[in-house]
Design an enzyme around this catalytic site. Structure first.
Site, short mmCIF file in Angstrom:
data_model
loop_
_atom_site.label_atom_id
_atom_site.label_comp_id
_atom_site.label_asym_id
_atom_site.label_seq_id
_atom_site.Cartn_x
_atom_site.Cartn_y
_atom_site.Cartn_z
N HIS A 7 1.22 -1.10 -0.16
CA HIS A 7 0.14 -0.16 -0.13
C HIS A 7 0.62 1.27 0.09
CE1 HIS A 7 0.89 0.79 4.26
NE2 HIS A 7 0.37 -0.32 4.42
N CYS A 44 3.14 -5.00 6.55
CA CYS A 44 2.38 -5.05 5.17
C CYS A 44 3.62 -4.31 4.12
CB CYS A 44 1.39 -3.40 5.32
SG CYS A 44 0.14 -4.38 5.66
#
Length: 165
Positions: free
Chosen positions: A118, A140
């Site tokens: 992301h 992430c």
């Protein structure tokens, strides 16, 4: 600032970019955790390289359970995408796999999930490359917003991703 971030997380980050032409799309993503580097490949040819931030405990090995703030290691795939995520666009990584679930079950804890590639949290795009100064995610893989738009356009669903130590 916290209220602003929560509001931006609810409304998302706008429209995703269109898909890149097929000849510019990746058929493999390779992540080198120790180098904080992610490469998109078409065949054996690198087509884009990005500096990344990872989970806060990324240097302590692969993700083992929910909340450990580690980035997984192994072979996964991009299995869905979220244009309205709390960060600027996101591509979901298929963690946990069957081995990850089995290992977590053997340890008596949940494996965790929602591991994504992301951009920056919505409303924080002005930080740009400064986010690379430290690992700040919960596991992430983070890039700048402009890089995330490029990745979104070049990475179709079901693209394999190899995450290496």
């Amino acid at each position: 600032m916290f209220a602003y971030t929560k509001l931006m997380a609810r409304i998302g980050a706008g429209s995703p970019p269109p898909d890149a032409p097929l000849e510019q799309q990746a058929d493999l993503i390779r992540v080198y955790k120790a180098e904080r580097r992610m490469i998109l490949l078409k065949g054996d040819t690198p087509i884009s390289t990005y500096r990344i931030s990872l989970g806060q405990a990324a240097d302590e090995g692969p993700k083992q359970r929910e909340g450990d703030e580690k980035t997984p290691e192994g072979r996964y795939e991009i299995d869905w995408r979220n244009p309205k995520s709390m960060a600027h666009l996101s591509l979901h990584i298929s963690y946990p796999g069957s081995d990850d679930r089995r290992n977590a079950d053997a340890g008596g804890f949940p494996p965790g999930g929602n591991i994504m590639i992301h951009g920056l949290p919505n409303g924080w795009g002005l930080f740009g490359n400064a986010h690379q100064l430290w690992d700040w995610t919960d596991g992430c893989i983070a890039v700048t917003n402009s890089e995330m738009r490029d990745i979104w356009a070049r990475v179709p669903n079901h693209t394999p991703i190899d995450i290496m130590p």
